[in-house]
Design an enzyme around this catalytic site. Structure first.
Site, PDB file in Angstrom:
ATOM      1  N   HIS A 163       0.800  -1.387   0.084  1.00  0.00           N
ATOM      2  CA  HIS A 163      -0.046  -0.224   0.273  1.00  0.00           C
ATOM      3  C   HIS A 163       0.579   1.170   0.218  1.00  0.00           C
ATOM      4  O   HIS A 163       1.802   0.899   0.642  1.00  0.00           O
ATOM      5  CB  HIS A 163      -0.719  -0.183   0.982  1.00  0.00           C
ATOM      6  CG  HIS A 163      -1.595  -0.400   1.352  1.00  0.00           C
ATOM      7  ND1 HIS A 163      -2.274  -1.747   2.340  1.00  0.00           N
ATOM      8  CD2 HIS A 163      -2.944  -1.386   0.574  1.00  0.00           C
ATOM      9  CE1 HIS A 163      -2.876  -2.538   1.594  1.00  0.00           C
ATOM     10  NE2 HIS A 163      -3.724  -2.125   0.908  1.00  0.00           N
ATOM     11  N   CYS A 248      -2.074  -0.117  10.126  1.00  0.00           N
ATOM     12  CA  CYS A 248      -3.118  -0.081   9.392  1.00  0.00           C
ATOM     13  C   CYS A 248      -4.238  -0.762  10.580  1.00  0.00           C
ATOM     14  O   CYS A 248      -5.384  -0.833  10.545  1.00  0.00           O
ATOM     15  CB  CYS A 248      -2.778  -1.728   9.115  1.00  0.00           C
ATOM     16  SG  CYS A 248      -1.174  -1.963   8.653  1.00  0.00           S
TER      17      CYS A 248
HETATM   18  C1  DA2 Z   1      -0.492   0.703   5.451  1.00  0.00           C
HETATM   19  N1  DA2 Z   1      -1.028  -0.773   4.949  1.00  0.00           N
HETATM   20  C2  DA2 Z   1       0.167  -1.771   5.166  1.00  0.00           C
HETATM   21  C3  DA2 Z   1      -2.819  -1.822   5.755  1.00  0.00           C
HETATM   22  N2  DA2 Z   1      -3.370  -0.523   6.223  1.00  0.00           N
HETATM   23  N3  DA2 Z   1      -3.014  -2.631   5.567  1.00  0.00           N
HETATM   24  C4  DA2 Z   1      -2.360  -3.528   5.984  1.00  0.00           C
HETATM   25  C5  DA2 Z   1      -2.473  -4.699   5.060  1.00  0.00           C
HETATM   26  C6  DA2 Z   1      -1.642  -6.560   5.011  1.00  0.00           C
HETATM   27  C7  DA2 Z   1      -2.704  -7.572   4.688  1.00  0.00           C
HETATM   28  N4  DA2 Z   1      -2.183  -8.585   5.503  1.00  0.00           N
HETATM   29  C8  DA2 Z   1      -3.202  -7.464   3.599  1.00  0.00           C
HETATM   30  O1  DA2 Z   1      -2.298  -8.231   2.485  1.00  0.00           O
HETATM   31  O2  DA2 Z   1      -3.928  -6.905   2.716  1.00  0.00           O
END
Ligand code: DA2
Length: 255
Positions: A163, A248
């Site tokens: 992200h 997150c």
């Molecule tokens: C800013 N970040 C990194 C986030 N808002 N989300 C992380 C999500 C991680 C999850 N395992 C996935 O792969 O979706």
């Protein structure tokens, strides 16, 4: 007095099945993860944030990463349409919570996809990562919604990270900080500075001068302290193994 509410969501029993894209899968200690989540949420409360728990979504391993399910700005809550099919069911239960908090609710709809982790707000600009999870149609819809609360939107390419906020976040003065190896386009931001550690790219602004950072970035925390910021750290190792970071695990609602 301004509202400071943080949405949070308890990790579920299937956390270890969470998605990984840029990392190798590694073993997750669920008990430790729950303890780390308790510590993280307690840190928010100690800093003056009221935490509101979104109903758990135990069938969704990544639901604890609540930031991806909703974007809030002004009186608007934008329910997302996550880019990973496995994560789409996470969004439904968020609606009731944001309605109860008094938000006007809109949503990102197919063919648009958008994860909240791709949205970095700096002043009245929302930088939005265009990459694996968020597509152009999603950004266009987001831009339309954010216009109604006086925000402008700028797309930023994200190829080297999951992200946008895996790669960069922003300090209270608006400087965008990141970890150079995963920042595709530092020139997108008027002021950008690279940090010495990957986890050092992630700050949550708890107060005007109080930063929440991960324990995995001690050199960056020291750098921030030397510049006059107060820093609190939390160990979120189990979430980092799933490509999560301090941003997150909550959605900060100010206003
Ligand atoms: C800013 N970040 C990194 C986030 N808002 N989300 C992380 C999500 C991680 C999850 N395992 C996935 O792969 O979706």
């Amino acid at each position: 007095m301004t509202r400071r509410t943080a949405l949070i969501r308890r990790p579920g029993p299937r956390l270890a099945d969470g998605l990984v894209t840029h990392l190798e899968k590694s073993e997750i200690d669920l008990g430790l993860a729950v303890q780390q989540w308790e510590d993280y949420t307690a840190t928010l409360r100690t800093a003056g944030w009221e935490t509101v728990e979104v109903p758990a979504a135990d069938e969704c391993p990544d639901a604890v990463f609540i930031e991806d399910a909703v974007v809030v700005s002004g009186d608007l809550a934008i329910l997302t349409n996550p880019g990973a099919a496995e994560r789409k069911p996470e969004v439904a239960a968020v609606e009731g919570v944001v309605r109860d908090l008094g938000y006007r609710v809109v949503r990102i709809e197919d063919p648009g996809t958008l994860d909240g982790g791709d949205v970095l707000k700096v002043g009245d600009t929302a930088y939005v990562g265009l990459g694996g999870r968020t597509n152009g149609a999603g950004i266009q819809q987001l831009a339309g919604h954010l216009e109604s609360v006086g925000m402008r939107t700028q797309a930023v390419t994200v190829e080297r990270a999951l992200h946008l906020k895996s790669a960069v976040t922003a300090l209270p003065n608006g400087t965008v900080i990141g970890w150079d190896p995963v920042v595709d386009w530092p020139g997108a931001f008027p002021h950008y500075e690279g940090m010495p550690e990957e986890g050092g790219a992630h700050v949550v602004l708890l107060d005007d001068n109080l930063l929440l950072m991960a324990a995995s970035a001690p050199r960056t925390a020291e750098l921030m302290r030397s510049r006059g910021h107060e820093v609190v750290t939390v160990d979120i190792s189990e979430f980092e193994k799933l490509e999560g970071c301090v941003t997150c695990l909550s959605v900060r609602c100010r206003g």
